[in-house]
Write a protein that holds these residues in place. Structure first.
Motif, short mmCIF file in Angstrom:
data_model
loop_
_atom_site.label_atom_id
_atom_site.label_comp_id
_atom_site.label_asym_id
_atom_site.label_seq_id
_atom_site.Cartn_x
_atom_site.Cartn_y
_atom_site.Cartn_z
N VAL A 117 14.44 68.03 -5.08
CA VAL A 117 15.53 68.88 -4.58
C VAL A 117 15.81 68.62 -3.10
N CYS A 118 17.03 68.92 -2.73
CA CYS A 118 17.50 68.70 -1.36
C CYS A 118 16.60 69.43 -0.36
N PRO A 119 16.20 68.77 0.71
CA PRO A 119 15.33 69.43 1.70
C PRO A 119 16.03 70.56 2.46
N PHE A 120 17.33 70.72 2.28
CA PHE A 120 18.03 71.81 2.96
C PHE A 120 18.13 73.08 2.10
N LEU A 121 17.51 73.03 0.92
CA LEU A 121 17.47 74.24 0.09
C LEU A 121 16.37 75.15 0.62
N CYS A 128 20.53 76.05 3.44
CA CYS A 128 20.29 76.57 4.80
C CYS A 128 21.27 75.97 5.81
N ILE A 129 22.11 75.05 5.38
CA ILE A 129 23.15 74.52 6.28
C ILE A 129 24.54 74.80 5.68
N HIS A 130 24.62 75.91 4.97
CA HIS A 130 25.85 76.20 4.21
C HIS A 130 27.13 76.06 5.07
S1 SF4 Z 1 24.73 72.32 -0.85
FE1 SF4 Z 1 23.14 72.30 0.77
S2 SF4 Z 1 21.19 72.38 -0.36
FE2 SF4 Z 1 22.77 71.73 -1.84
S3 SF4 Z 1 22.73 69.46 -1.79
FE3 SF4 Z 1 24.30 70.16 -0.33
S4 SF4 Z 1 23.22 70.25 1.66
FE4 SF4 Z 1 21.65 70.21 0.06
#
Ligand code: SF4
Length: 225
Positions: A117-121, A128-130
């Motif tokens: 999964v994306c490290p920004f989840l 977390c960077i919405h």
């Molecule tokens: S929406 Fe946010 S958490 Fe999901 S893939 Fe894109 S940057 Fe990553």
């Protein structure tokens, strides 16, 4: 298809005009932010009011490869630098580095199976960077959350992973992405796209890359290897 092509051309022409004006100025965080805001605003105008099943806490598709243009990586890195305390930023950099090493040669299917999964989840399943998320993420909108959960479940299957998606939204954001890429090129800026985590980490680890990019230089090719 005819109508969509015609709309896409008109959309790209209007956005190109705005981007030429913005990127024609001396590149700065402000002008890059304006360019990206123009891209999102133009695409959102196309799909305003259209339904979507996506919501915070539903991160099923946040496992796929995401490509960003360098201004996107810059603005995400700058936002993280501005908002995270130093210890959290260091932790995130280590996470991004480990994720990059782990997923470097994975295609989407392998990412799904291994739940890379994306490290920004965040731990609640939210981005977390919405506010500064990539154009590619903004353009992905499901029409059925249950289908997403099934399609992205980590099981080996020969069945196609089908999700009913808002194709107009996707087309608008794809067009915005490609129009921004062309505008960067015609302004003499580095127009290459890069994997999301790799790009953000590069600007976090090497702040001088921002100066290099703004001076119309090219980032080291080693970032793409
Ligand atoms: S929406 Fe946010 S958490 Fe999901 S893939 Fe894109 S940057 Fe990553």
């Amino acid at each position: 298809m005819g109508e969509m092509t015609w709309q896409a051309e008109r959309f790209a022409a209007a956005l190109r005009e705005k981007l030429q004006e913005t990127l024609g100025r001396e590149p700065s965080l402000l002008s890059l932010n304006e360019a990206l805001t123009a891209c999102s605003a133009a695409a959102e105008k196309v799909c305003a009011g259209r339904p979507m099943a996506c919501a915070p806490g539903c991160p099923s598709c946040c496992v796929l490869n995401v490509a960003v243009l360098l201004p996107e990586a810059i603005l995400i890195a700058m936002r993280l630098r501005k908002t995270l305390p130093p210890s959290e930023l260091s932790h995130l950099q280590r996470t991004l580095s480990a994720h990059r090493s782990w997923t470097r040669w994975m295609d989407d299917e392998e990412r799904i199976i291994k739940r890379a999964v994306c490290p920004f989840l965040d731990s609640y399943g939210s981005c977390c960077i919405h506010e500064v998320r990539p154009l590619a993420c903004r353009g992905a909108a499901s029409l059925d959350a249950d289908c997403c959960r099934k399609a992205f479940s980590p099981i080996i299957t020969d069945d196609p992973r089908l999700v009913p998606a808002d194709l107009l939204r996707q087309a608008a954001y794809d067009e915005a992405f490609s129009t921004l890429g062309k505008a960067l090129k015609s302004s003499g800026l580095d127009d290459r796209s890069i994997e999301l985590g790799t790009g953000v980490l590069a600007f976090l680890e090497e702040p001088e890359y921002l100066e290099l990019f703004s001076g119309r230089g090219r980032l080291p090719d080693s970032l793409w290897r």
